[in-house]
Design a protein around this motif. Structure first.
Motif, PDB file in Angstrom:
ATOM      1  N   VAL A 410       0.857  -1.228  -0.108  1.00 21.10           N
ATOM      2  CA  VAL A 410      -0.008  -0.120   0.064  1.00 21.10           C
ATOM      3  C   VAL A 410       0.782   1.339  -0.012  1.00 21.10           C
ATOM      4  CG1 VAL A 410      -1.846   1.072   1.053  1.00 21.10           C
ATOM      5  CG2 VAL A 410      -1.515  -1.158   1.567  1.00 21.10           C
ATOM      6  N   PRO A 411       0.901   1.843  -1.008  1.00 21.02           N
ATOM      7  CA  PRO A 411       1.751   3.397  -1.168  1.00 21.02           C
ATOM      8  C   PRO A 411       0.676   4.426  -1.005  1.00 21.02           C
ATOM      9  CG  PRO A 411       1.355   2.391  -3.343  1.00 21.02           C
ATOM     10  CD  PRO A 411       0.692   1.570  -2.442  1.00 21.02           C
ATOM     11  N   TRP A 412       1.199   5.715  -0.916  1.00 19.48           N
ATOM     12  CA  TRP A 412       0.549   6.842  -1.334  1.00 19.48           C
ATOM     13  C   TRP A 412       0.706   7.199  -2.660  1.00 19.48           C
ATOM     14  CZ3 TRP A 412      -2.860   9.158   1.436  1.00 19.48           C
ATOM     15  CH2 TRP A 412      -3.098   8.899   2.764  1.00 19.48           C
ATOM     16  N   THR A 413      -0.397   7.778  -3.178  1.00 23.10           N
ATOM     17  CA  THR A 413      -0.209   8.149  -4.733  1.00 23.10           C
ATOM     18  C   THR A 413      -0.650   9.550  -4.674  1.00 23.10           C
ATOM     19  OG1 THR A 413      -2.658   7.517  -5.406  1.00 23.10           O
ATOM     20  CG2 THR A 413      -1.139   5.897  -5.236  1.00 23.10           C
ATOM     21  N   GLN A 414      -0.590  10.201  -5.833  1.00 23.81           N
ATOM     22  CA  GLN A 414      -1.186  11.538  -6.128  1.00 23.81           C
ATOM     23  C   GLN A 414      -1.725  11.560  -7.613  1.00 23.81           C
ATOM     24  OE1 GLN A 414       2.045  14.380  -5.240  1.00 23.81           O
ATOM     25  NE2 GLN A 414       1.039  14.784  -3.071  1.00 23.81           N
ATOM     26  N   THR A 415      -2.804  12.432  -7.660  1.00 24.70           N
ATOM     27  CA  THR A 415      -3.394  12.790  -8.910  1.00 24.70           C
ATOM     28  C   THR A 415      -3.727  14.019  -9.071  1.00 24.70           C
ATOM     29  OG1 THR A 415      -5.049  11.803 -10.325  1.00 24.70           O
ATOM     30  CG2 THR A 415      -5.494  11.971  -8.124  1.00 24.70           C
ATOM     31  N   PRO A 416      -3.461  14.738 -10.242  1.00 26.76           N
ATOM     32  CA  PRO A 416      -4.322  15.944 -10.432  1.00 26.76           C
ATOM     33  C   PRO A 416      -5.683  15.834 -10.540  1.00 26.76           C
ATOM     34  CG  PRO A 416      -3.340  15.431 -12.367  1.00 26.76           C
ATOM     35  CD  PRO A 416      -3.020  14.393 -11.191  1.00 26.76           C
ATOM     36  N   LEU A 417      -6.522  16.997 -10.188  1.00 30.61           N
ATOM     37  CA  LEU A 417      -7.744  17.044 -10.159  1.00 30.61           C
ATOM     38  C   LEU A 417      -8.135  18.594 -10.843  1.00 30.61           C
ATOM     39  CD1 LEU A 417      -9.228  15.205  -6.957  1.00 30.61           C
ATOM     40  CD2 LEU A 417      -9.250  14.346  -9.354  1.00 30.61           C
ATOM     41  N   ALA A 418      -9.213  18.301 -11.254  1.00 29.98           N
ATOM     42  CA  ALA A 418      -9.645  19.606 -12.051  1.00 29.98           C
ATOM     43  C   ALA A 418     -10.121  20.769 -10.935  1.00 29.98           C
ATOM     44  CB  ALA A 418     -10.752  19.486 -13.055  1.00 29.98           C
ATOM     45  N   GLY A 419      -9.577  22.051 -10.884  1.00 28.55           N
ATOM     46  CA  GLY A 419      -9.976  23.087 -10.084  1.00 28.55           C
ATOM     47  C   GLY A 419      -9.065  23.320  -8.926  1.00 28.55           C
ATOM     48  N   ARG A 420      -8.166  22.255  -8.524  1.00 31.68           N
ATOM     49  CA  ARG A 420      -7.319  22.126  -7.541  1.00 31.68           C
ATOM     50  C   ARG A 420      -5.925  22.607  -8.056  1.00 31.68           C
ATOM     51  NH1 ARG A 420      -9.385  18.754  -3.040  1.00 31.68           N
ATOM     52  NH2 ARG A 420      -7.229  18.530  -2.541  1.00 31.68           N
ATOM     53  N   GLU A 421      -5.345  23.279  -7.184  1.00 26.81           N
ATOM     54  CA  GLU A 421      -3.836  23.683  -7.440  1.00 26.81           C
ATOM     55  C   GLU A 421      -2.974  22.509  -6.787  1.00 26.81           C
ATOM     56  OE1 GLU A 421      -2.604  27.364  -5.559  1.00 26.81           O
ATOM     57  OE2 GLU A 421      -4.324  28.539  -6.811  1.00 26.81           O
ATOM     58  N   ALA A 422      -3.258  21.982  -5.658  1.00 31.44           N
ATOM     59  CA  ALA A 422      -2.406  20.990  -5.352  1.00 31.44           C
ATOM     60  C   ALA A 422      -3.165  19.579  -5.705  1.00 31.44           C
ATOM     61  CB  ALA A 422      -2.323  20.959  -3.785  1.00 31.44           C
ATOM     62  N   PRO A 423      -2.225  18.642  -5.963  1.00 36.85           N
ATOM     63  CA  PRO A 423      -2.911  17.316  -6.144  1.00 36.85           C
ATOM     64  C   PRO A 423      -3.524  16.624  -4.902  1.00 36.85           C
ATOM     65  CG  PRO A 423      -0.520  16.826  -5.943  1.00 36.85           C
ATOM     66  CD  PRO A 423      -0.713  18.415  -6.015  1.00 36.85           C
ATOM     67  N   LEU A 424      -4.563  15.703  -5.237  1.00 36.09           N
ATOM     68  CA  LEU A 424      -4.972  14.895  -4.233  1.00 36.09           C
ATOM     69  C   LEU A 424      -4.201  13.643  -3.971  1.00 36.09           C
ATOM     70  CD1 LEU A 424      -7.578  13.945  -2.628  1.00 36.09           C
ATOM     71  CD2 LEU A 424      -8.067  12.440  -4.556  1.00 36.09           C
ATOM     72  N   SER A 425      -3.760  13.678  -2.472  1.00 35.09           N
ATOM     73  CA  SER A 425      -3.187  12.562  -1.914  1.00 35.09           C
ATOM     74  C   SER A 425      -4.033  11.318  -1.751  1.00 35.09           C
ATOM     75  CB  SER A 425      -2.493  12.993  -0.826  1.00 35.09           C
ATOM     76  OG  SER A 425      -1.255  13.788  -1.148  1.00 35.09           O
ATOM     77  N   LEU A 426      -3.686  10.151  -2.448  1.00 32.79           N
ATOM     78  CA  LEU A 426      -4.522   8.946  -2.437  1.00 32.79           C
ATOM     79  C   LEU A 426      -4.102   7.701  -1.973  1.00 32.79           C
ATOM     80  CD1 LEU A 426      -7.809   8.015  -3.014  1.00 32.79           C
ATOM     81  CD2 LEU A 426      -6.955   7.666  -5.473  1.00 32.79           C
ATOM     82  N   ALA A 427      -4.495   7.116  -1.174  1.00 30.51           N
ATOM     83  CA  ALA A 427      -3.937   5.687  -0.615  1.00 30.51           C
ATOM     84  C   ALA A 427      -5.294   4.544  -0.949  1.00 30.51           C
ATOM     85  CB  ALA A 427      -3.544   5.583   0.795  1.00 30.51           C
ATOM     86  N   LEU A 428      -5.087   3.574  -1.778  1.00 25.67           N
ATOM     87  CA  LEU A 428      -5.966   2.497  -2.022  1.00 25.67           C
ATOM     88  C   LEU A 428      -5.491   1.267  -1.365  1.00 25.67           C
ATOM     89  CD1 LEU A 428      -6.620   3.149  -5.671  1.00 25.67           C
ATOM     90  CD2 LEU A 428      -7.777   4.196  -3.740  1.00 25.67           C
TER      91      LEU A 428
END
Length: 447
Positions: A410-428
């Motif tokens: 299980v790692p942390w990941t990041q993804t860009p989202l529309a309307g946000r300056e900083a990416p979302l940090s996401l762990a699945l």
């Protein structure tokens, strides 16, 4: 590898691999499994991107060594799983990958009709290859195979809690027998006694099995050394299959082949920002313990969802949203969960049907994710493969850059989202993975 063994490998493979810049292309049958594999590839020194489904638009893959395509094909009808997997294969071949990897769960969970066997056969056929290995083991996470039998810790698979899986209950630990029910082709065993003799003996045995018409080979695996031997023996195969364990051993073999450069910090991400939220739909033993630990640390920090209440009206969902908003405004830890003991899950499934009970939970949690991420959640942890798939789809996430590990798999990941300056940090998080304090410690690792 001797010249004779090279000829043997060519006879086993009978396929052609590309010679592009991307070394490995993987097809994963669920979202957390994809992240699990990607995590091990990054730990092995590969720069990795996970894509959600087969990309419909061009993706910048410069300075990327591995791509993992995350599908939601573990529990769907076999025909759909095959079609989705073949589409992913064709896209990966267009990117010029050198080796293909079919990733499924380390508990091999599927029905007797598939989808592991049918998908593996379809991929072999499309590649023009004859044989592949099946390596579900992930020893560091307690998944091992001996004499073809899968163990979870010191328990056989069918006595590990997986016999109560709500979608794919596993009641047989003999993987040769399980896979034989899914395929019309012979299934063989690579026993530990052969593996212990090294990569050369392993390759020779695979050739003998191929000469006997054995297309799928279940591989005993007890420890990390066994994974290293299997990686050395199969690095030139067009297709390998398994859990994520083999993924931690392959990068060293890619470097030995001269395909992979040494990379500093392949999992480096941007600094995290925003409030933190945990959404849990898994009902595995590991996740239930993690929920209990979180609630013990934060007695007022959790809100439980119930499929029966969700079926009646939107009232419970609205209560969960109000609870989360209040907790997040106070900058306290927040957990929204539908995780429950097997008896409660069975009662909901009996009343609503298996598909509807699961869909109600997935819809509720995914819409909570969309609403709260839009309102400022920037660190999101999701537990459960089906739940993760629903959340990622609802957020319309197309790519994930893979970061550092929280716990094995299980790692942390990041993804860009529309309307946000900083990416979302996401762990699945796969339901079965993670230490008991995972829901708390994950955010400490990110910080």
């Amino acid at each position: 590898m001797s010249a004779e063994q090279g000829i043997a490998l060519e006879k086993i493979a009978l396929g052609k691999t590309a010679l592009g810049n991307i070394v490995l292309g993987a097809i994963a049958d669920d979202f957390t499994g994809a992240t699990d594999l990607a995590n091990n590839l990054v730990r092995g020194g590969m720069r990795c991107v996970q894509v959600i489904g087969v990309p419909q638009e061009s993706i910048d893959l410069r300075e990327i060594d591995a791509v993992v395509v995350a599908l939601k094909s573990r529990s769907c009808p076999a025909d759909g799983a095959i079609a989705d997997s073949l589409a992913a294969l064709e896209w990966l071949r267009e990117q010029g990958v050198r080796q293909l990897y079919f990733k499924y769960c380390s508990t091999f969970d599927s029905t007797d009709q598939g989808n592991i066997g049918p998908v593996a056969e379809a991929l072999l056929d499309r590649l023009g290859a004859f044989q592949t290995v099946m390596v579900p083991a992930f020893p560091i996470n307690g998944r091992s195979v001996y004499q073809g039998h899968l163990f979870v810790g010191d328990r056989l698979l069918n006595d590990s809690g997986m016999q109560h899986h709500p979608l794919n209950p596993m009641q047989d630990a003999d993987l040769v027998r399980v896979l034989s029910r899914q395929t019309s082709h012979p299934v063989g065993l690579l026993s530990h006694s052969v593996l212990a003799q090294g990569a050369g003996a392993t390759l020779d045995h695979l050739f003998v099995l191929a000469e006997q018409g054995t297309r799928h080979v279940i591989c005993d695996t007890l420890d990390e050394q066994d994974l290293d031997i299997l990686a050395e023996a199969t690095v030139l195969m067009p297709l390998v299959t398994g859990g994520s364990g083999l993924g931690q051993a392959l990068p060293a073999q890619y470097r030995a082949q001269g395909w992979l450069k040494s990379i500093t910090e392949p999992g480096r991400l941007q600094p995290a920002s925003g409030s933190a939220l945990v959404l849990s739909g898994s009902c595995s033993k590991a996740t239930l313990a993690q929920v209990a630990d979180f609630l013990a640390r934060h007695p007022n920090g959790g809100f439980a969802l119930d499929p029966l209440s969700l079926a009646e009206s939107d009232r419970q969902w609205e209560q969960a949203l109000a609870f989360a908003r209040q907790q997040l405004s106070e900058q306290t830890a927040v957990l929204i969960y539908a995780s429950a003991e097997p008896e409660k899950v069975s009662a909901a499934q009996k009343a609503l049907g298996v598909a509807r009970a699961g869909a109600l939970v997935e819809e509720a949690l995914s819409q909570l994710a969309v609403t709260l991420v839009n309102e400022g959640v920037g660190q999101l942890l999701v537990a459960g493969g089906e739940t993760s798939g629903a959340v990622v789809s609802a957020l319309e996430i197309s790519t994930l850059r893979i970061g550092e590990q929280i716990d094995p798999g299980v790692p942390w990941t990041q993804t860009p989202l529309a309307g946000r300056e900083a990416p979302l940090s996401l762990a699945l998080k796969s339901g079965n993975f993670g230490s008991v304090d995972f829901f708390t410690r994950a955010f400490e690792v990110l910080a």
